[in-house]
Design a protein around this motif. Structure first.
Motif, PDB file in Angstrom:
ATOM      1  N   MET A 159      46.645 -29.198 -25.237  1.00  0.00           N
ATOM      2  CA  MET A 159      45.262 -28.960 -24.833  1.00  0.00           C
ATOM      3  C   MET A 159      45.059 -29.323 -23.365  1.00  0.00           C
ATOM      4  N   GLU A 160      45.593 -30.451 -22.935  1.00  0.00           N
ATOM      5  CA  GLU A 160      45.443 -30.866 -21.538  1.00  0.00           C
ATOM      6  C   GLU A 160      46.144 -29.890 -20.595  1.00  0.00           C
ATOM      7  N   THR A 161      47.281 -29.345 -21.029  1.00  0.00           N
ATOM      8  CA  THR A 161      47.978 -28.326 -20.241  1.00  0.00           C
ATOM      9  C   THR A 161      47.113 -27.077 -20.122  1.00  0.00           C
ATOM     10  N   ARG A 162      46.499 -26.669 -21.218  1.00  0.00           N
ATOM     11  CA  ARG A 162      45.620 -25.489 -21.190  1.00  0.00           C
ATOM     12  C   ARG A 162      44.433 -25.731 -20.263  1.00  0.00           C
ATOM     13  N   ILE A 163      43.874 -26.927 -20.258  1.00  0.00           N
ATOM     14  CA  ILE A 163      42.760 -27.258 -19.367  1.00  0.00           C
ATOM     15  C   ILE A 163      43.187 -27.095 -17.911  1.00  0.00           C
ATOM     16  N   VAL A 164      44.364 -27.610 -17.568  1.00  0.00           N
ATOM     17  CA  VAL A 164      44.874 -27.494 -16.188  1.00  0.00           C
ATOM     18  C   VAL A 164      45.063 -26.025 -15.810  1.00  0.00           C
ATOM     19  N   ILE A 165      45.610 -25.240 -16.729  1.00  0.00           N
ATOM     20  CA  ILE A 165      45.840 -23.816 -16.463  1.00  0.00           C
ATOM     21  C   ILE A 165      44.514 -23.092 -16.235  1.00  0.00           C
ATOM     22  N   ILE A 166      43.535 -23.323 -17.095  1.00  0.00           N
ATOM     23  CA  ILE A 166      42.234 -22.656 -16.949  1.00  0.00           C
ATOM     24  C   ILE A 166      41.571 -23.060 -15.640  1.00  0.00           C
ATOM     25  N   GLU A 167      41.614 -24.348 -15.309  1.00  0.00           N
ATOM     26  CA  GLU A 167      41.003 -24.805 -14.058  1.00  0.00           C
ATOM     27  C   GLU A 167      41.661 -24.126 -12.858  1.00  0.00           C
ATOM     28  N   GLY A 174      35.675 -12.047 -18.310  1.00  0.00           N
ATOM     29  CA  GLY A 174      36.857 -12.891 -18.412  1.00  0.00           C
ATOM     30  C   GLY A 174      36.614 -14.285 -17.856  1.00  0.00           C
ATOM     31  N   ILE A 175      35.906 -14.360 -16.726  1.00  0.00           N
ATOM     32  CA  ILE A 175      35.567 -15.657 -16.140  1.00  0.00           C
ATOM     33  C   ILE A 175      34.681 -16.436 -17.094  1.00  0.00           C
ATOM     34  N   LYS A 176      33.693 -15.769 -17.670  1.00  0.00           N
ATOM     35  CA  LYS A 176      32.768 -16.421 -18.601  1.00  0.00           C
ATOM     36  C   LYS A 176      33.523 -16.963 -19.821  1.00  0.00           C
ATOM     37  N   GLU A 177      34.459 -16.186 -20.362  1.00  0.00           N
ATOM     38  CA  GLU A 177      35.238 -16.629 -21.519  1.00  0.00           C
ATOM     39  C   GLU A 177      36.076 -17.853 -21.179  1.00  0.00           C
ATOM     40  N   LEU A 178      36.682 -17.861 -19.983  1.00  0.00           N
ATOM     41  CA  LEU A 178      37.471 -19.020 -19.572  1.00  0.00           C
ATOM     42  C   LEU A 178      36.594 -20.254 -19.383  1.00  0.00           C
ATOM     43  N   GLU A 179      35.418 -20.062 -18.779  1.00  0.00           N
ATOM     44  CA  GLU A 179      34.495 -21.188 -18.598  1.00  0.00           C
ATOM     45  C   GLU A 179      34.059 -21.756 -19.941  1.00  0.00           C
ATOM     46  N   ASP A 180      33.784 -20.866 -20.906  1.00  0.00           N
ATOM     47  CA  ASP A 180      33.385 -21.321 -22.243  1.00  0.00           C
ATOM     48  C   ASP A 180      34.516 -22.077 -22.934  1.00  0.00           C
ATOM     49  N   GLU A 181      35.736 -21.550 -22.820  1.00  0.00           N
ATOM     50  CA  GLU A 181      36.885 -22.222 -23.432  1.00  0.00           C
ATOM     51  C   GLU A 181      37.103 -23.590 -22.795  1.00  0.00           C
ATOM     52  N   LEU A 182      36.987 -23.670 -21.468  1.00  0.00           N
ATOM     53  CA  LEU A 182      37.165 -24.938 -20.766  1.00  0.00           C
ATOM     54  C   LEU A 182      36.124 -25.963 -21.214  1.00  0.00           C
ATOM     55  N   LYS A 183      34.878 -25.517 -21.331  1.00  0.00           N
ATOM     56  CA  LYS A 183      33.808 -26.408 -21.770  1.00  0.00           C
ATOM     57  C   LYS A 183      34.097 -26.933 -23.180  1.00  0.00           C
ATOM     58  N   GLN A 184      34.549 -26.061 -24.062  1.00  0.00           N
ATOM     59  CA  GLN A 184      34.858 -26.458 -25.437  1.00  0.00           C
ATOM     60  C   GLN A 184      36.020 -27.443 -25.459  1.00  0.00           C
ATOM     61  N   LEU A 185      37.072 -27.159 -24.706  1.00  0.00           N
ATOM     62  CA  LEU A 185      38.240 -28.038 -24.697  1.00  0.00           C
ATOM     63  C   LEU A 185      37.899 -29.418 -24.141  1.00  0.00           C
ATOM     64  N   LYS A 186      37.131 -29.449 -23.066  1.00  0.00           N
ATOM     65  CA  LYS A 186      36.781 -30.730 -22.450  1.00  0.00           C
ATOM     66  C   LYS A 186      35.754 -31.508 -23.281  1.00  0.00           C
ATOM     67  N   GLY A 187      34.998 -30.818 -24.070  1.00  0.00           N
ATOM     68  CA  GLY A 187      33.974 -31.464 -24.899  1.00  0.00           C
ATOM     69  C   GLY A 187      34.516 -31.794 -26.270  1.00  0.00           C
ATOM     70  N   ASN A 188      34.226 -30.914 -27.211  1.00  0.00           N
ATOM     71  CA  ASN A 188      34.619 -31.153 -28.606  1.00  0.00           C
ATOM     72  C   ASN A 188      36.125 -31.225 -28.801  1.00  0.00           C
TER      73      ASN A 188
END
Length: 158
Positions: A61-69, A13-27
């Motif tokens: 998207m920015e809200t999702r980034i804050v939530i994941i962080e 679960g942590i790995k999936e969140l880290e991957d999603e965060l990386k994708q959101l902040k990047g592409n």
């Protein structure tokens, strides 16, 4: 000072969140920036539906980034190597028999932040998840659901 909620997560679960965060902040951010740029090029922003839609998408998207962080900062790891196979606990994979339909199903008991019924990951806080916690192989479990009582038998725990 307000206490931060702990998010119980498996390593996966942590790995999936880290991957999603990386994708959101990047592409993800690059794609939104491009959509906004293209919409601005269409002229008057006060009546530009594409611009409004892109800005809404950016806000979500920015809200999702804050939530994941926040989730990652306050994550509590379930060490699946420490999961006891004798009784159901957080991190357990439980094979059940749905007594009414005579069907077997295997669920992974996870924290609410990681729950995804489509992937057969159920929250320890859900009616089924909480009803299974502490149960042993062979136990009969009755779960109250909106459709009525559902009966399960615990077949295996890993």
């Amino acid at each position: 000072m307000a206490e931060n909620k702990k998010y119980v997560l498996t390593y996966e679960g942590i790995k999936e969140l880290e991957d999603e965060l990386k994708q959101l902040k990047g592409n993800g951010r690059k794609d939104i920036a491009q959509k906004i740029k293209e919409a601005r090029g269409q002229g008057d922003l006060s009546e530009n539906a594409e611009y409004d839609a892109a800005k809404d998408e950016q806000a979500k998207m920015e809200t999702r980034i804050v939530i994941i962080e926040k989730m990652l900062r306050n994550a509590e790891l379930i060490d699946e190597d420490d999961v006891d196979g004798d009784s159901v606990s957080l991190g357990s994979k439980v094979t059940l028999l749905d007594v009414e339909y005579n069907e077997e199903v295997t669920y992974h008991i996870v924290g609410s932040a990681e729950a995804n019924p489509e992937k057969l990951r159920i929250s320890n806080e859900s009616p089924l998840g909480s009803g299974l916690l502490g149960q042993k192989v062979g136990a009969d479990v009755d779960v109250e659901a909106p459709a009525g009582i559902i009966k399960f038998k615990v077949l295996a725990i890993s």
